[in-house]
Enzyme design. Structure first.
Site, PDB file in Angstrom:
ATOM      1  N   THR A 165       0.862  -1.181   0.000  1.00  0.00           N
ATOM      2  CA  THR A 165       0.000   0.000   0.000  1.00  0.00           C
ATOM      3  C   THR A 165       0.893   1.224   0.000  1.00  0.00           C
ATOM      4  OG1 THR A 165      -0.021   0.201   2.397  1.00  0.00           O
ATOM      5  CG2 THR A 165      -1.678  -1.213   1.420  1.00  0.00           C
ATOM      6  N   TRP A 208     -19.110  11.793  16.618  1.00  0.00           N
ATOM      7  CA  TRP A 208     -18.273  12.034  15.456  1.00  0.00           C
ATOM      8  C   TRP A 208     -18.959  12.992  14.499  1.00  0.00           C
ATOM      9  CZ3 TRP A 208     -15.929   6.638  13.802  1.00  0.00           C
ATOM     10  CH2 TRP A 208     -14.956   6.291  14.764  1.00  0.00           C
ATOM     11  N   GLU A 239      -5.752  -4.232   1.257  1.00  0.00           N
ATOM     12  CA  GLU A 239      -5.871  -5.190   2.360  1.00  0.00           C
ATOM     13  C   GLU A 239      -7.081  -6.113   2.232  1.00  0.00           C
ATOM     14  OE1 GLU A 239      -5.233  -2.018   2.551  1.00  0.00           O
ATOM     15  OE2 GLU A 239      -3.813  -1.523   4.159  1.00  0.00           O
ATOM     16  N   LYS A 276     -13.716  14.258  16.355  1.00  0.00           N
ATOM     17  CA  LYS A 276     -14.223  13.561  17.543  1.00  0.00           C
ATOM     18  C   LYS A 276     -14.578  14.590  18.602  1.00  0.00           C
ATOM     19  CE  LYS A 276     -11.374   9.826  15.957  1.00  0.00           C
ATOM     20  NZ  LYS A 276     -10.446  10.310  14.913  1.00  0.00           N
TER      21      LYS A 276
END
Lengths: 549, 549
Positions: free
Chosen positions: A187, A449, A331, A444
């Site tokens: 990645t 959120w 992934e 946050k």
């Protein structure tokens, strides 16, 4: 109590053997930019894979577990490498030719690649790197390109076709452990070193089955897939493996990724399916608007990498190319979700809403949303949390290098082994995912959120706003609060109070930013995404002129 | 080198959890013979499976690996048993309600079934058996039926709905080894004791994926599958598992398998797919001819168990129901081949020829043909050999009983672990299988094989022949030679010489039988197949009046 079933490993070799026999007449067609494309049957692909494996073993001394890298476009030779290397028990390492040179060199060293197979057209990229690649003992060159670039910088150099010529077209493929490494891909993480994901034979086999399931891509041997998504990018979304399982034909663009050649290959080769990121497709839409072609064969387009803008989806619907969103990452092999609308929504007003989500989790992928406090949230379509996934083709660690233990950083893997995707989103009760932000960008605030993306989109819908980026900044009372950074259109005079009032029409009151600043332009990364790191740093260093309302 | 992928087991539990969440609104509809069928969502199926598992564990004392048998029709409760039992770590044992009573008793004893879940309508079959089933500690009864039949013969008796009522609808399913036993099914072998095949969680999971692949059944959540093939027959060809993976709706006929109710359920519930053996479909064709109904929803019919007669295939094509042949056996889970014609043949004259084969091997099944001398034969469409198969959902042994080692009889498994199917056939270069005979019926003449079926079909095409069976008889020179046993039509006077000349028009000269006899009728097995054992015995005992030409 044990079953009485045969214990047969799920390997890439089984895919190859199936493809080259049962679907031996299906084809890989590679665009050459000349009058005739190159055509190769799956039977030939299989025979040439055997020849390549013999050459790698006998001539180059490649052993089981050795890493063999490819620096190649999408073409038949790259497909041969996809099978020869894992089936002989070695590990295919696809190199991303878009990475900065120093990152490529770091990756080759970390993987300890012994061989690089390279397309001649990419020698200008590889040659200057070679002095910095001490593990590389052999370079194998395929296709047109200036070999003289290798003089004085390369170790042993081989011609791909010469290596294969005259070798046996059968190979006594070893019976492999299905959990053994088959392929790897790094990645290009924006922070820290690149991370290596090592796919197993098992993960590739199962992922290929899933890609071929009716609710995923579901292609058959009546289809030809135009594989625009690069083979160096998460195994071209698994297509080279999946197609050999079902006899789907592949149309490979090689280095001809410009809108003109793409339109031409669609018109002349008549693929039924294509897979690409939105930017490529945006270019194609413009090309077709300027110079219409017969693209009627192409009815199904899988788009991933980032969300497809609704306007582009509508444009392709109009052209008869039905876009289907998919979401995944290196992934996740990558199939994580796919946005086929549920049967009850087809033909209704809900259909487009479903198609604009990232999609539904297939049977092999389990998902959960981790909330701000680490608790798991309900799938109610509104509770936003970080997406965590689990499944047999999902990474549970990163490659630790030749002698290192696998890496399991806490911010990427949960204690019970799930992958933390770094994406924040909501899931409907019937399992459709909508991503709303990146976890690192979400604000946050007091245990709740706030999506930076939602605030940005709301701000950018104001007629006086050219661009807007919202980032989290520290706040004594709430932990974090949003900072709105706004680029105004030329001549605009709208004040922060007005913008805040405008925002109040579309987001909850407690989410409204107190801190505001005007900037000249939003800093961007090399691929054009907002670079919010820079804004956070500028704020921390006092480099922004902030007004607090 | 190991991969960095997560190690997630492939289990039936994953299928259940996926089906009851992502496809929670899909349905199992069970025919009741009353005005309204019973409808149950996959979410409810999942919740009731949890309740059933709690009841089996807490109330009946079922432990991991214990066998729980079902003697049930196709219905929602049977689907619940399909998931509850394997997911709690026990083993589902489906009992074939068509077997003779003594065989059923033998099978229950061999499997050491602890519990039998039975449909009330099948109590007349179970009750008289119970005194002969010493391992059975509990009988659970579901649906209408006369419970008084159990008085005095049953151990503890439970009502299915009472067992479930009030129990928790969630179950903390254990994480199981994917190679653990999930389900078992006995073959009703014509010779020797029945043989138990034990499916693993892994084999069921992989088989379900394959069933859902585009080149197999490839159904989606827009489909409803009429599952006529019994759940006690090779897991209803895997449909109850495969459907939960993709949200396909199931329509279950329960005990209403007669042509009239089947036609009615197709007309009112409008399934898009059906799976059944040819005899059921033959009855339906006659019913529709006598009393037409709107069956236009049903466009795809999977037929297996035995070959579909071409005339029936044509009849169903005419009705808009496209028949797709599949081949398999209890030992193959069962998907072994499926006859989707290759893309190049669709719409051409070749298409029907492909559709009349047994089909093409899917990616999970490897195949080879063992010739008369044990050598492996080419896939040339003409070399006939015994079909051997290998794959992750193919049996490698039979169940040896509670304390026994698995059984691997030499005539059923090769030394390297492949299943010997007992079927003789040919395979085309593109992997389409045509079965020509059973291995036990083929005539092994001088190192070559003669198909008894081919000779029979040729003989039966003579206008004077009502029936004909050809069996192998010992021959000093050739090892074996064919004996033709012929049933002449009433009044027919054709002689053996004429019939032999007629045969010469369609088979090779060396295959022509020398031995001929007229019989009154061909002996048949309980399911109506030619019973060639009887003819061979009659010949051996001198009970046939044989003419040698």
């Amino acid at each position: 109590m044990l079953s009485t079933m045969q214990d047969v490993p799920l390997t890439v070799t089984r895919i190859l053997m199936h493809g080259m026999t049962i679907h031996g007449n299906s084809q890989v067609t590679t665009w050459t930019g000349e009058a005739e494309p190159q055509r190769r049957s799956y039977r030939e692909i299989g025979e040439r894979s055997a020849q390549l494996a013999h050459a790698l073993k006998d001539e180059l001394g490649v052993r089981p577990d050795d890493r063999v890298a490819t620096l190649m476009w999408n073409n038949a030779e790259h497909v041969e490498a996809y099978f020869a290397i894992p089936c002989m028990g070695s590990v295919l390492h696809t190199l991303n030719l878009r990475l900065p040179a120093e990152q490529l060199a770091w990756i080759v060293g970390h993987a300890a690649d012994k061989v690089v197979i390279v397309n001649g057209s990419l020698l200008p990229l590889l040659a200057p790197l070679l002095p910095h690649l001490p593990t590389v003992e052999h370079v194998v060159v395929s296709g047109p390109g200036d070999r003289s670039l290798l003089e004085g910088v390369a170790p042993r150099v081989h011609e791909y076709e010469e290596l294969l010529a005259g070798r046996a077209t059968r190979y006594d493929w070893p019976e492999l452990d299905e959990r053994a490494a088959a392929a790897m891909c790094y990645t290009s993480g924006t922070t820290g070193d690149p991370k290596g994901v090592v796919y197993s034979h098992r993960s590739i086999y199962l992922h290929s089955m899933q890609v071929n399931m009716s609710q995923s891509m579901g292609l058959t041997d009546a289809d030809t897939s135009l594989v625009v998504v690069p083979q160096f990018h998460v195994n071209a979304w698994g297509l080279p493996h999946a197609t050999l399982m079902t006899g789907v034909n592949m149309l490979m663009p090689d280095r001809f990724l410009q809108p003109g050649p793409l339109a031409e290959m669609i018109e002349t080769e008549r693929p039924t399916h294509a897979a690409a990121v939105p930017t490529i497709w945006q270019g194609l839409a413009a090309e077709l608007a300027a110079k219409p072609r017969d693209v009627s064969s192409l009815t199904q387009v899988t788009i991933g990498g980032s969300a497809c803008p609704p306007s582009l989806m509508a444009e392709f619907d109009r052209l008869g190319m039905r876009v289907c969103h998919a979401w995944g990452m290196t992934e996740t092999s990558p199939l994580g979700t796919i946005a086929r609308p549920p049967a009850h929504a087809v033909g209704t007003e809900e259909e487009m809403a479903y198609r604009l989500t990232q999609g539904r989790f297939p049977s092999g992928v389990e998902a959960r949303l981790a909330g701000p406090g680490g608790e798991y949230l309900p799938w109610d379509g509104t509770s936003a949390g970080e997406l965590e996934v689990r499944g047999p083709w999902i990474a549970g660690a990163y490659y630790g290098g030749a002698d290192g233990e696998p890496l399991r950083p806490e911010d990427k893997f949960s204690a019970d082994g799930w992958l933390k995707t770094g994406d924040v989103g909501v899931i409907t009760p019937d399992g459709f995912l909508t991503l709303t932000d990146r976890a690192k960008d979400v604000i946050k605030s007091g245990g709740e959120w706030i999506s930076s993306v939602e605030l940005e989109n709301a701000l950018m819908s104001h007629p006086d706003v050219a661009e807007a980026a919202v980032v989290a900044v520290p706040d004594d009372k709430w932990g974090e609060r949003p900072l709105a950074t706004v680029v105004l259109k030329e001549g605009a005079t709208t004040g922060f109070t007005e913008l805040r009032e405008f925002l109040a029409g579309s987001v909850a009151k407690w989410q409204l930013p107190e801190r505001w600043t005007v900037i000249e332009s939003v800093p961007k990364t090399s691929v054009g995404k907002f670079d919010k790191k820079v804004l956070r740093r500028q704020y921390a260093e006092g480099g922004l002129d902030v007004t607090t309302l």
